[in-house]
Design a protein around this motif. Sequence first.
Motif, PDB file in Angstrom:
ATOM      1  N   LEU A  18      50.859  62.797   8.788  1.00 36.92           N
ATOM      2  CA  LEU A  18      49.803  61.800   8.948  1.00 36.92           C
ATOM      3  C   LEU A  18      48.470  62.503   9.168  1.00 36.92           C
ATOM      4  O   LEU A  18      47.465  62.197   8.509  1.00 36.92           O
ATOM      5  CB  LEU A  18      50.140  60.935  10.163  1.00 36.92           C
ATOM      6  N   ARG A  28      35.941  61.180   6.339  1.00 34.46           N
ATOM      7  CA  ARG A  28      37.035  61.037   7.294  1.00 34.46           C
ATOM      8  C   ARG A  28      37.329  62.330   8.046  1.00 34.46           C
ATOM      9  O   ARG A  28      38.123  62.334   8.967  1.00 34.46           O
ATOM     10  CB  ARG A  28      38.317  60.616   6.546  1.00 34.46           C
ATOM     11  N   TYR A  30      44.685  61.659  20.175  1.00 33.37           N
ATOM     12  CA  TYR A  30      45.572  60.499  20.329  1.00 33.37           C
ATOM     13  C   TYR A  30      46.954  60.808  19.779  1.00 33.37           C
ATOM     14  O   TYR A  30      47.965  60.431  20.364  1.00 33.37           O
ATOM     15  CB  TYR A  30      44.984  59.272  19.644  1.00 33.37           C
ATOM     16  N   ILE A  31      46.961  61.474  18.633  1.00 27.55           N
ATOM     17  CA  ILE A  31      48.251  61.812  18.021  1.00 27.55           C
ATOM     18  C   ILE A  31      49.060  62.674  18.976  1.00 27.55           C
ATOM     19  O   ILE A  31      50.245  62.412  19.252  1.00 27.55           O
ATOM     20  CB  ILE A  31      48.035  62.541  16.673  1.00 27.55           C
ATOM     21  N   LEU A  79      41.075  61.496  15.784  1.00 27.48           N
ATOM     22  CA  LEU A  79      42.451  60.996  15.961  1.00 27.48           C
ATOM     23  C   LEU A  79      43.359  62.020  16.632  1.00 27.48           C
ATOM     24  O   LEU A  79      44.300  61.648  17.340  1.00 27.48           O
ATOM     25  CB  LEU A  79      43.043  60.609  14.602  1.00 27.48           C
ATOM     26  N   HIS A  96      54.979  66.696  -0.509  1.00 25.75           N
ATOM     27  CA  HIS A  96      55.126  65.624  -1.493  1.00 25.75           C
ATOM     28  C   HIS A  96      56.335  65.885  -2.355  1.00 25.75           C
ATOM     29  O   HIS A  96      57.151  65.011  -2.606  1.00 25.75           O
ATOM     30  CB  HIS A  96      53.890  65.570  -2.400  1.00 25.75           C
ATOM     31  N   GLU A 133      46.307  72.179   1.235  1.00 26.41           N
ATOM     32  CA  GLU A 133      46.545  71.530  -0.052  1.00 26.41           C
ATOM     33  C   GLU A 133      47.951  71.872  -0.559  1.00 26.41           C
ATOM     34  O   GLU A 133      48.700  71.000  -0.997  1.00 26.41           O
ATOM     35  CB  GLU A 133      45.490  72.013  -1.049  1.00 26.41           C
ATOM     36  N   ARG A 144      51.094  69.422  -1.115  1.00 31.57           N
ATOM     37  CA  ARG A 144      51.739  69.353  -2.424  1.00 31.57           C
ATOM     38  C   ARG A 144      53.237  69.589  -2.261  1.00 31.57           C
ATOM     39  O   ARG A 144      54.069  68.908  -2.829  1.00 31.57           O
ATOM     40  CB  ARG A 144      51.126  70.426  -3.346  1.00 31.57           C
ATOM     41  N   LYS A 198      36.920  61.639  11.362  1.00 37.32           N
ATOM     42  CA  LYS A 198      37.943  60.721  11.836  1.00 37.32           C
ATOM     43  C   LYS A 198      39.203  61.489  12.231  1.00 37.32           C
ATOM     44  O   LYS A 198      39.825  61.221  13.263  1.00 37.32           O
ATOM     45  CB  LYS A 198      38.271  59.704  10.733  1.00 37.32           C
ATOM     46  N   ALA A 232      47.294  64.199   6.049  1.00 36.04           N
ATOM     47  CA  ALA A 232      46.810  63.235   5.067  1.00 36.04           C
ATOM     48  C   ALA A 232      45.388  62.817   5.405  1.00 36.04           C
ATOM     49  O   ALA A 232      44.520  62.750   4.528  1.00 36.04           O
ATOM     50  CB  ALA A 232      47.727  62.019   5.015  1.00 36.04           C
ATOM     51  N   VAL A 233      45.148  62.578   6.661  1.00 30.85           N
ATOM     52  CA  VAL A 233      43.808  62.165   7.068  1.00 30.85           C
ATOM     53  C   VAL A 233      42.821  63.304   6.860  1.00 30.85           C
ATOM     54  O   VAL A 233      41.717  63.112   6.340  1.00 30.85           O
ATOM     55  CB  VAL A 233      43.810  61.697   8.533  1.00 30.85           C
ATOM     56  N   SER A 277      56.329  63.330  10.978  1.00 33.69           N
ATOM     57  CA  SER A 277      55.522  62.232  10.447  1.00 33.69           C
ATOM     58  C   SER A 277      54.105  62.277  11.013  1.00 33.69           C
ATOM     59  O   SER A 277      53.138  62.039  10.291  1.00 33.69           O
ATOM     60  CB  SER A 277      56.182  60.877  10.722  1.00 33.69           C
ATOM     61  N   LYS A 278      53.981  62.607  12.275  1.00 29.35           N
ATOM     62  CA  LYS A 278      52.634  62.699  12.851  1.00 29.35           C
ATOM     63  C   LYS A 278      51.873  63.852  12.225  1.00 29.35           C
ATOM     64  O   LYS A 278      50.666  63.758  11.961  1.00 29.35           O
ATOM     65  CB  LYS A 278      52.732  62.929  14.373  1.00 29.35           C
TER      66      LYS A 278
END
Lengths: 209, 209, 209, 209
Positions: free
Chosen positions: A177, A188, A198-199, A195, A115, A108, A112, A191, A180-181, A173-174
């Motif tokens: 990503l 998720r 694959y990433i 993922l 961001h 978290e 933050r 999920k 974020a997921v 970025s990965k």
Amino acid sequence: MGKMTGYEKEHELPQKVRQLYAAVLELVAEGVDVNAIKVSDITQKAGIGKGTAYDYFDTKEDIIICALIYAVSGMINRIKVEISQYESFKMQVEQLFTAVEKELVERECFMRFVHMMTDSSFYATTLQQRAALDVHKECDAMVLLRQMVEEAQRRGEVTTSLPLDYIVFSLMSKLLLYLAVCNERQEREDKAHQLKPYILKGLFAEFCR
Amino acid sequence: MGKMTGYEKEHELPQKVRQLYAAVLELVAEGVDVNAIKVSDITQKAGIGKGTAYDYFDTKEDIIICALIYAVSGMINRIKVEISQYESFKMQVEQLFTAVEKELVERECFMRFVHMMTDSSFYATTLQQRAALDVHKECDAMVLLRQMVEEAQRRGEVTTSLPLDYIVFSLMSKLLLYLAVCNERQEREDKAHQLKPYILKGLFAEFCR
Amino acid sequence: MGKMTGYEKEHELPQKVRQLYAAVLELVAEGVDVNAIKVSDITQKAGIGKGTAYDYFDTKEDIIICALIYAVSGMINRIKVEISQYESFKMQVEQLFTAVEKELVERECFMRFVHMMTDSSFYATTLQQRAALDVHKECDAMVLLRQMVEEAQRRGEVTTSLPLDYIVFSLMSKLLLYLAVCNERQEREDKAHQLKPYILKGLFAEFCR
Amino acid sequence: MGKMTGYEKEHELPQKVRQLYAAVLELVAEGVDVNAIKVSDITQKAGIGKGTAYDYFDTKEDIIICALIYAVSGMINRIKVEISQYESFKMQVEQLFTAVEKELVERECFMRFVHMMTDSSFYATTLQQRAALDVHKECDAMVLLRQMVEEAQRRGEVTTSLPLDYIVFSLMSKLLLYLAVCNERQEREDKAHQLKPYILKGLFAEFCR
DNA sequence: GATGAATGAGGGTTCATTCAT
DNA sequence: AATGAATGAACCCTCATTCAT
């Protein structure tokens, strides 16, 4: 008295400051809006008097910013250590993904923080200025990734036919990503784990020889 | 009186609301912290009285949220139209990158909006709830990307051997990464343009047949 | 423990109290607003701990009031001694003017004290109450002047055809006038010295035979 | 909005400002320590909301200072008018003494103001700075007295063999002395009236031909 | 005894919201 | 309908005072 900067070594931290940081990070981890945090929220959770916070910090914003710097620089340093135990780039990257997803609070805070590094909120702007001045670059995840990639290139594990910047940004970025997921609500969580392979596969296919 | 929701059709918007939205978006584009925006800032920039704003919205937060929804849904709809003019996935993706970088205001709003979709600020939380309720999914860039990819798969342009989620997320993360780089100060503006061909090439190499 | 009253004899004063008084009076002499003086200012300048100050005084106000009483009663007593060395009223009055202008710190404190005797600030009110209770009237410059005039009347040096009150008040007003002029910024320092002979001449012309 | 300065013409004063001034002056007249006045005290007495005060003034200190400037400049202007109705210096001085003792509120405010002009409190310092800048010198009683004396000298009523400064200062000191005695508690009220003729006689004997 | 870290009541100021005009 | 002056709840920060060491 000298006020805190957020870059103090772990053992230099006064007990009260530790409590303040913990309180801020708990609040953040609970999903409370940083902008909505009140000084009384922090000190109450920290179990100390309101005035005490101002012995160590000049403003409420300082408390929060230092807590975030503390959390992220600590996290990045810990990841550095964990990664250094692995020799191959692939293992290091896998470890990186494992590290960031590990603990809710850290995840978290990291989110933050990231961001804020690409945001224009008050906290964001201040943190960006701080980061620009930060000689140790302790807080800059990009620097960590860059070093990791450079060394892997030196070892011949990562291609040199693509710009370093591009590789680092792709990795970042990965990673984000993925975070974020992970951070999305329960459903998720699975999920994310589906993922992940694959990433990683995508990353390795593109950059590793 | 019925208050605004942010989903009104362009032609349904009262003039005053249009002015309010424009004011909010200008402020955001100027880099003002969303949390620091005051009602008086908005109404002054909009050139209307404070009381009038409350004829159309219940709270300050409503004004800002609706303005953001308005900006992003408008942007996504415009991108939809632009993309639909191209038939190949590659051209569509290129167009996508061009579209989002086009205009400062839009870019800034889009970034702010995306941040908020993965953030835990008050605005973020509210927007996420709204998005979840949003039947039209007009605001969800993911939905747009998903449709784009699905159709490309149907046309045989994009591989079906990777999970749809993974492809969509990858596309999204690269797009956001690119935006983030664009948004950094001047020096990097060039860096962004240097990176773009690599980003596209990487995407196509991974997902296109 | 018995707390200080401000009327302790010089030799009865504990060392710490002496330091506290000195600190207060220095601050006052520096022109710091009495109302703006903080306990930490005092104890820091005094070089002692904050807690210690509360061993000798109940409140911050007490510290300041006692310091002022101490300064003024000391000053008045010293002036008494100096004046008693002269036998003629005129010489005594001249000595009085010389004494009050002598030292910056004393002058400042005396001014502050006089202000407070005719003021309605918290300190003023408290000091007035104290002065009313003060059996020794040690702090009351008026009492000193009154005695001086009465004795001069007895010796036949000062007229008895005017009310004692009027003579005392006139003397006081000229004295304060002189102090006020002395206390103005540099440029007027000279003006004060130019005025002095006129002030004395006026006094003597009106009251002395 | 433009904030108040304390020099507004009577008819330029917004109603709320008038109420604020009245509240401050009432408090002062009640003998409340200026330093102890709270914003809520003022606004409550004024019968308006706390926030409203900040529409017209930047800080609490501003409110109080402007109220004092307003009171004193008003008082001085009124005295100017009253005095101008008399042609002889003696009558003017008598009128001056009558005017300042007239009204409790005014007397209290004038005393407070004079204190502040020779004090080192925050309000004092600020008022002194303001007075130094004050082109109209509307607030400076000394200027009024100086003009009065100069004109009397021109008319040949007042001696020119003494320095103007000395005469003005003497007049001022007697005036303040008189006010101070008036302001003492009841018992002395009479004493003040007994002293008045002597004070005037002394003044005229010293300065008038 | 002496200290100063810790406290928390208190007060200045801001700003979202209302409502009389 | 539109306004913006007025409101007062809310919150940051200070600093007198205490008390464990």
